[in-house]
Design a protein around this motif. Structure first.
Motif, PDB file in Angstrom:
ATOM      1  N   GLY A   1       4.631   6.745  13.164  1.00 15.18           N
ATOM      2  CA  GLY A   1       3.492   7.546  13.595  1.00 15.18           C
ATOM      3  C   GLY A   1       3.058   8.591  12.586  1.00 15.18           C
ATOM      4  O   GLY A   1       2.591   9.667  12.965  1.00 15.18           O
ATOM      5  N   LEU A   2       3.169   8.276  11.290  1.00 17.79           N
ATOM      6  CA  LEU A   2       2.793   9.222  10.236  1.00 17.79           C
ATOM      7  C   LEU A   2       1.328   9.044   9.866  1.00 17.79           C
ATOM      8  O   LEU A   2       0.708   8.013  10.131  1.00 17.79           O
ATOM      9  CB  LEU A   2       3.664   9.006   8.999  1.00 17.79           C
ATOM     10  CG  LEU A   2       5.182   9.001   9.224  1.00 17.79           C
ATOM     11  CD1 LEU A   2       5.901   8.922   7.880  1.00 17.79           C
ATOM     12  CD2 LEU A   2       5.634  10.224  10.006  1.00 17.79           C
TER      13      LEU A   2
ATOM     14  N   ARG B   1       3.663   0.176   6.546  1.00 19.92           N
ATOM     15  CA  ARG B   1       4.438  -0.222   7.730  1.00 19.92           C
ATOM     16  C   ARG B   1       5.358   0.907   8.195  1.00 19.92           C
ATOM     17  O   ARG B   1       5.557   1.095   9.398  1.00 19.92           O
ATOM     18  CB  ARG B   1       5.230  -1.494   7.455  1.00 19.92           C
ATOM     19  CG  ARG B   1       6.269  -1.405   6.375  1.00 19.92           C
ATOM     20  CD  ARG B   1       7.109  -2.677   6.285  1.00 19.92           C
ATOM     21  NE  ARG B   1       7.977  -2.659   5.109  1.00 19.92           N
ATOM     22  CZ  ARG B   1       7.640  -3.197   3.947  1.00 19.92           C
ATOM     23  NH1 ARG B   1       6.462  -3.791   3.805  1.00 19.92           N
ATOM     24  NH2 ARG B   1       8.472  -3.144   2.922  1.00 19.92           N
ATOM     25  N   PHE B   2       5.920   1.676   7.250  1.00 22.88           N
ATOM     26  CA  PHE B   2       6.772   2.804   7.617  1.00 22.88           C
ATOM     27  C   PHE B   2       5.943   3.872   8.324  1.00 22.88           C
ATOM     28  O   PHE B   2       6.377   4.444   9.340  1.00 22.88           O
ATOM     29  CB  PHE B   2       7.432   3.384   6.366  1.00 22.88           C
ATOM     30  CG  PHE B   2       8.411   4.491   6.641  1.00 22.88           C
ATOM     31  CD1 PHE B   2       9.763   4.215   6.796  1.00 22.88           C
ATOM     32  CD2 PHE B   2       8.001   5.821   6.746  1.00 22.88           C
ATOM     33  CE1 PHE B   2      10.682   5.234   7.053  1.00 22.88           C
ATOM     34  CE2 PHE B   2       8.903   6.832   7.006  1.00 22.88           C
ATOM     35  CZ  PHE B   2      10.253   6.535   7.158  1.00 22.88           C
TER      36      PHE B   2
ATOM     37  N   LYS C   1       0.851  -1.179   0.000  1.00 21.98           N
ATOM     38  CA  LYS C   1       0.000   0.000   0.000  1.00 21.98           C
ATOM     39  C   LYS C   1       0.894   1.239   0.000  1.00 21.98           C
ATOM     40  O   LYS C   1       1.881   1.307   0.741  1.00 21.98           O
ATOM     41  CB  LYS C   1      -0.899  -0.005   1.240  1.00 21.98           C
ATOM     42  CG  LYS C   1      -1.884   1.160   1.284  1.00 21.98           C
ATOM     43  CD  LYS C   1      -2.738   1.114   2.548  1.00 21.98           C
ATOM     44  CE  LYS C   1      -3.739  -0.013   2.514  1.00 21.98           C
ATOM     45  NZ  LYS C   1      -4.701   0.069   3.659  1.00 21.98           N
ATOM     46  N   VAL C   2       0.577   2.226  -0.832  1.00 18.09           N
ATOM     47  CA  VAL C   2       1.387   3.440  -0.952  1.00 18.09           C
ATOM     48  C   VAL C   2       0.600   4.628  -0.420  1.00 18.09           C
ATOM     49  O   VAL C   2      -0.498   4.930  -0.908  1.00 18.09           O
ATOM     50  CB  VAL C   2       1.808   3.699  -2.409  1.00 18.09           C
ATOM     51  CG1 VAL C   2       2.666   4.962  -2.500  1.00 18.09           C
ATOM     52  CG2 VAL C   2       2.565   2.498  -2.970  1.00 18.09           C
ATOM     53  N   LEU C   3       1.146   5.293   0.581  1.00 15.31           N
ATOM     54  CA  LEU C   3       0.486   6.414   1.241  1.00 15.31           C
ATOM     55  C   LEU C   3       1.207   7.724   0.932  1.00 15.31           C
ATOM     56  O   LEU C   3       2.432   7.749   0.766  1.00 15.31           O
ATOM     57  CB  LEU C   3       0.476   6.195   2.754  1.00 15.31           C
ATOM     58  CG  LEU C   3      -0.147   4.891   3.250  1.00 15.31           C
ATOM     59  CD1 LEU C   3       0.101   4.722   4.739  1.00 15.31           C
ATOM     60  CD2 LEU C   3      -1.632   4.847   2.939  1.00 15.31           C
ATOM     61  N   VAL C   4       0.435   8.801   0.877  1.00 17.40           N
ATOM     62  CA  VAL C   4       1.010  10.136   0.732  1.00 17.40           C
ATOM     63  C   VAL C   4       1.133  10.714   2.139  1.00 17.40           C
ATOM     64  O   VAL C   4       0.150  11.140   2.741  1.00 17.40           O
ATOM     65  CB  VAL C   4       0.135  11.047  -0.152  1.00 17.40           C
ATOM     66  CG1 VAL C   4       0.812  12.410  -0.339  1.00 17.40           C
ATOM     67  CG2 VAL C   4      -0.127  10.397  -1.506  1.00 17.40           C
ATOM     68  N   ALA C   5       2.355  10.719   2.651  1.00 17.58           N
ATOM     69  CA  ALA C   5       2.571  11.150   4.033  1.00 17.58           C
ATOM     70  C   ALA C   5       2.775  12.648   4.161  1.00 17.58           C
ATOM     71  O   ALA C   5       2.495  13.236   5.215  1.00 17.58           O
ATOM     72  CB  ALA C   5       3.783  10.430   4.626  1.00 17.58           C
ATOM     73  N   GLY C   6       3.264  13.285   3.106  1.00 17.93           N
ATOM     74  CA  GLY C   6       3.522  14.715   3.183  1.00 17.93           C
ATOM     75  C   GLY C   6       3.596  15.334   1.808  1.00 17.93           C
ATOM     76  O   GLY C   6       4.012  14.688   0.845  1.00 17.93           O
ATOM     77  N   VAL C   7       3.169  16.581   1.710  1.00 20.47           N
ATOM     78  CA  VAL C   7       3.242  17.326   0.450  1.00 20.47           C
ATOM     79  C   VAL C   7       3.746  18.743   0.735  1.00 20.47           C
ATOM     80  O   VAL C   7       3.524  19.295   1.822  1.00 20.47           O
ATOM     81  CB  VAL C   7       1.878  17.396  -0.271  1.00 20.47           C
ATOM     82  CG1 VAL C   7       1.505  16.042  -0.851  1.00 20.47           C
ATOM     83  CG2 VAL C   7       0.772  17.890   0.665  1.00 20.47           C
ATOM     84  N   GLY C   8       4.428  19.314  -0.229  1.00 16.87           N
ATOM     85  CA  GLY C   8       4.927  20.676  -0.087  1.00 16.87           C
ATOM     86  C   GLY C   8       4.903  21.391  -1.415  1.00 16.87           C
ATOM     87  O   GLY C   8       5.111  20.778  -2.467  1.00 16.87           O
ATOM     88  N   MET C   9       4.656  22.671  -1.382  1.00 16.87           N
ATOM     89  CA  MET C   9       4.582  23.468  -2.604  1.00 16.87           C
ATOM     90  C   MET C   9       4.908  24.906  -2.256  1.00 16.87           C
ATOM     91  O   MET C   9       4.536  25.399  -1.181  1.00 16.87           O
ATOM     92  CB  MET C   9       3.175  23.356  -3.208  1.00 16.87           C
ATOM     93  CG  MET C   9       2.923  24.197  -4.435  1.00 16.87           C
ATOM     94  SD  MET C   9       1.217  23.972  -5.032  1.00 16.87           S
ATOM     95  CE  MET C   9       1.105  25.357  -6.176  1.00 16.87           C
TER      96      MET C   9
END
Length: 395
Positions: free
Chosen positions: A236-237, A230-231, A4-12
Motif C-alpha cells: 500500500g505504498l 509489485r512491492f 518499474k522503479v518507484l521512489v516510495a520515500g525520501v528523507g533529508m
C-alpha cells in the motif's frame, strides 16, 4: 525484462557548516529514519542498502545503519567523488530494475571539514594524476590556488573567452540560487543576494569568480527508499514518482584531448549521460519542467545548461538573461537553492537532489513548488570521474 522503479520515500536533514553538525553516524541514521517514515515502512522491509560517503573509513555505511537496525542485509559502501549519492541511487535502482530486490535503501552522508577539498593520502598518486598536467598547463597562472577553484575557475574563464560571456552571468546564476533557497528550510544559506552582492564579494579569480560563486563545505545526510511496483502495491505504498531513465558515465578520451578546461570538468560525461537518458525515455530537454544540477560553482551551472541541452552552445548567457532558468522560464533549475545555497555534503548531495525532485513531482514542495511539474531531471557530477543523470516522472 526491467522492473518499474518507484521512489516510495525520501528523507533529508538540514544541512549545516562543518563543526556544527552531528556525527556522520547520527546524520546517516536520521536521514534513513526520515525516508522510512516517509515511505511508511520499517527497516525490516529493506532488502539491500547502498551507503555513499567520500571522507571516512571503511564500512561507515554499516556504522550509520546499525543505529537504525541490524537485519543482516547486504550493505555496500559507495565512493564516487561528488557523484557518490547518485551512484548509490544508481545501484539501488539497478537492483530493483533487474529483479534482484524489491525494496532498497540509497543513503548518502558527509561529515566534512572546513576549508577547501583536499586529499588525506600523501603517499600515493592523486586521482586524475595522469591528466593533471593538462589542467596545470591551461591554468598555469593560478598556481597555488585550491584545486577545485583552479579547475572550475579555469573552465569558467575558458567559457568566457570562447563565447564572450560576462562575469555578470555567473553572478546572476548565484543570485537566482539564493532566491530559490530562501524558500527551503533545509538549505544552509537562505539570505537573498542580488547580482551586485555576488559581484562585490571577495574575489577568488579576477574577472571570473568571487567567493559567493563557490559552494561551501557542508555536512548533511539524505536518503531514498526505492521499491518495485509489485512491492508498492502489496504494501500500500505510494506509486506517484518513478525513475524513468538513468545513466552513469565516466570520462571518454575527449575529456582530455584536445586539452580544454571545459572538457576537463566533465562536459562530455554530462552530455553523454543526458543524451542516453533522453533517448531511453523518448523525450528531449525541452520537455523537462524542473532540474537539480551540479552547481558546485556558478560557472559549472552555466556550462551544464548547454551540456544538458537546455540551450545551444554559447547560448547560456541569453538563457540566464531571459530568465529561462527559473520560475516562469523554460525549466526551473535548482529550486532547492542548489549546491551553492543548499550546501554540498559530497556523499549526500545526490540523494538531496532526489529528495527535492520527489517533492516537486508529488506537488509537496510548498513555496518552492514548480507548477505542473511532471518531468524532473537530476545531474550529479564527480570529477575523476563519474556523472549520473536521472529522469523522474510524476503522475
Amino acid at each position: 525484462m526491467s522492473e518499474k522503479v518507484l521512489v516510495a520515500g525520501v528523507g533529508m536533514i538540514p544541512f549545516s557548516k562543518p563543526g556544527a553538525s552531528p556525527s556522520y553516524t547520527e546524520m546517516g541514521a536520521e536521514a534513513t529514519r526520515r525516508a522510512l517514515a516517509d515511505a511508511g515502512i520499517g527497516y525490516d522491509d529493506v532488502q539491500q542498502a547502498f551507503a555513499g560517503y567520500v571522507y571516512g573509513d571503511s564500512t561507515c555505511g554499516q556504522t550509520a545503519l546499525y543505529e537504525v537496525g541490524m537485519t543482516g542485509i547486504p550493505i555496500v559502501n559507495v565512493n564516487n567523488n561528488c557523484s557518490t549519492g547518485s551512484t548509490a541511487l544508481y545501484l539501488a535502482r539497478q537492483a530493483i530494475a533487474t529483479g534482484d530486490a524489491d525494496c532498497v535503501l540509497a543513503l548518502g552522508f558527509e561529515q566534512m571539514q572546513a576549508g577547501p577539498l583536499r586529499s588525506f593520502w600523501t603517499d600515493r598518486p592523486v586521482t586524475r594524476a595522469r591528466f593533471q598536467p593538462i589542467m596545470h598547463s591551461l591554468t598555469a597562472d593560478m598556481d597555488g590556488m585550491p584545486q577545485a577553484l583552479r579547475t572550475f575557475g579555469g573552465a569558467g574563464r575558458e567559457y568566457m573567452q570562447r563565447y564572450g560571456a560576462g562575469m555578470e552571468t555567473f553572478a546572476a546564476v548565484r543570485a537566482k540560487a539564493s532566491r530559490h533557497a530562501a524558500n527551503n528550510p533545509l538549505a544552509l544559506f537562505r539570505k537573498v543576494l542580488t547580482t551586485e552582492d555576488v559581484l562585490n564579494d571577495t574575489v577568488l579569480l579576477p574577472g571570473v569568480m568571487t567567493r559567493l560563486m563557490a559552494c561551501p563545505p557542508t555536512c548533511g545526510g539524505a536518503a531514498a527508499i526505492l521499491v518495485s511496483e509489485r512491492f508498492a502495491r502489496k504494501h500500500g505504498l505510494r506509486t506517484d514518482v518513478q525513475i524513468l531513465a538513468q545513466a552513469l558515465t565516466t570520462d571518454p578520451p575527449a575529456s582530455f584531448d584536445p586539452p580544454s578546461m571545459l572538457n576537463y570538468v566533465g562536459t562530455h560525461m554530462t552530455r553523454s549521460a543526458a543524451n542516453k537518458v533522453y533517448e531511453k525515455a523518448g523525450i528531449g530537454p525541452e520537455d523537462i519542467d524542473v532540474c537539480e544540477l551540479h552547481d558546485c560553482f556558478a560557472q559549472n551551472e552555466v556550462i551544464s545548461y548547454e551540456a544538458l541541452g537546455f540551450c545551444p552552445e554559447g547560448g547560456a548567457e541569453k538563457f540566464v538573461r531571459d530568465g529561462d532558468n527559473t520560475y516562469g522560464g523554460k525549466v526551473v533549475v535548482g529550486p532547492s537553492g542548489g549546491l551553492m545555497s543548499k550546501g554540498h555534503p559530497l556523499g549526500a548531495t545526490g540523494l538531496a537532489q532526489c529528495f527535492e525532485l520527489t517533492h516537486q513531482l508529488r506537488g509537496t514542495a510548498e513555496q518552492r513548488q514548480v507548477p505542473g511539474a511532471r518531468l524532473a531531471l537530476q545531474h550529479n557530477l564527480g570529477l575523476g570521474g563519474a556523472c549520473v543523470v536521472t529522469l523522474y516522472g510524476g503522475n
